[in-house]
Design a protein around this motif. Sequence first.
Motif, PDB file in Angstrom:
ATOM      1  N   TRP A  98       0.832  -1.205   0.000  1.00  0.00           N
ATOM      2  CA  TRP A  98       0.000   0.000   0.000  1.00  0.00           C
ATOM      3  C   TRP A  98       0.872   1.264   0.000  1.00  0.00           C
ATOM      4  CZ3 TRP A  98      -5.347  -0.876   2.418  1.00  0.00           C
ATOM      5  CH2 TRP A  98      -6.241   0.097   1.968  1.00  0.00           C
ATOM      6  N   ALA A  99       2.011   1.190   0.683  1.00  0.00           N
ATOM      7  CA  ALA A  99       2.893   2.357   0.769  1.00  0.00           C
ATOM      8  C   ALA A  99       3.663   2.606  -0.523  1.00  0.00           C
ATOM      9  CB  ALA A  99       3.876   2.187   1.922  1.00  0.00           C
ATOM     10  N   THR A 104       0.371   6.599  -3.553  1.00  0.00           N
ATOM     11  CA  THR A 104       0.982   6.900  -2.257  1.00  0.00           C
ATOM     12  C   THR A 104       2.353   7.529  -2.429  1.00  0.00           C
ATOM     13  OG1 THR A 104      -0.178   5.009  -1.279  1.00  0.00           O
ATOM     14  CG2 THR A 104       1.662   5.928  -0.036  1.00  0.00           C
ATOM     15  N   GLY A 111       4.375  10.526   3.109  1.00  0.00           N
ATOM     16  CA  GLY A 111       3.137   9.833   2.778  1.00  0.00           C
ATOM     17  C   GLY A 111       3.293   8.330   2.813  1.00  0.00           C
ATOM     18  N   THR A 115       1.337   6.037   5.499  1.00  0.00           N
ATOM     19  CA  THR A 115       0.438   4.994   4.992  1.00  0.00           C
ATOM     20  C   THR A 115       0.769   3.634   5.586  1.00  0.00           C
ATOM     21  OG1 THR A 115       0.117   6.182   2.899  1.00  0.00           O
ATOM     22  CG2 THR A 115      -0.367   3.820   2.913  1.00  0.00           C
ATOM     23  N   VAL A 119      -1.889   1.700   7.935  1.00  0.00           N
ATOM     24  CA  VAL A 119      -2.387   0.391   7.494  1.00  0.00           C
ATOM     25  C   VAL A 119      -2.092  -0.662   8.557  1.00  0.00           C
ATOM     26  CG1 VAL A 119      -2.060  -1.481   5.825  1.00  0.00           C
ATOM     27  CG2 VAL A 119      -2.274   0.876   5.034  1.00  0.00           C
TER      28      VAL A 119
END
Length: 338
Positions: A98-99, A104, A111, A115, A119
């Motif tokens: 996700w990062a 992102t 950021g 993240t 998460v």
Amino acid sequence: MTTQTAPPEAPAKQQRRKLDEGVLRNLGLVGVLVLLIVVGIVTKPDLYSDPTWVKNNFLTILQQASAIGVVTVGMTFVIIGGGIDLSVGAIVALAGVWATTLATQSYGAGGMIFTAIVVGVVVGLVNGVLISYGKLVPFIATLAMLVAARGLAAQISGKQTQVSANTFINDLASTRLLGIPLLVWILGLVVAAGWVLLNRTTFGRRTVAVGGNPEAARLAGINVKRHTMLLYALSGLCCGIGAIMLTSQATSAQAAMANLYELDAIAAAIIGGTLLSGGRGTIIGALFGVLVFSTITNLFAINNLSTEVQNMVKGAIIVVAVLIQQFRYRSLTQLFKR
């Protein structure tokens, strides 16, 4: 006529005995590390005769232990609190993937770090809510999360490796401070914070109480459900930090990253003296456990031995550690009572 009864053992004496057991246990782990080094010297004398190689190899072991070491700190808290978390590897993968999405990464290093941590904490909270308020068995809840988080990570990444284009994140693995890799400093800070949290705060005392006897902890006024939820959130936080560290080392993230981290973290905590039944454990012992497994991995690598043999050795170590816990240092306890 009054009768005299033997006074109960003083709390100070009980505490001293626990400290003595902890010191002996850690000394035993140091002995294992020394033995592994001796094995390395015997099997690869040409490498160990070079002081520069020895120094660099030692730093390599520490750096390889950094990410799993941070995850193990969170796992240790969960186990001391009477739980188990089989989803830590999957949470690391999900946080890392996700990062490193393009969306992102467009927000820069801040950021990406934000993240990964969010998460990790959110997924940890989901585990905690399912276990505390949903009354699911920790093994089942976190096993389900393991599958779900890996699946979501694969969905987000499209089953592809996502390359990190952020220089700051990528340089974390190569940056050194006073000659020591920055990732090792991060591990040291997390371990220090974990030690203080466990041994010098109300949160730590409540963790031991909840793991030792949840009903007694509830009667003492501890909100057991909320505390259990926070323990899994803490584990998720450590996973988020570990995800950034692992992404930095690989300069990428994928759904298969941090594979079997849950087993390594549990094993390190166990051989470090953390009881699977909860109520007892140490952060320093868990760190030594991580170093033992990292040294074993390094030893097998320099001797070109297969991963299968390495896993068998790890399995044997885990069995021996659990057997020792079964006896609970009975002979040593008797010795301290004399």
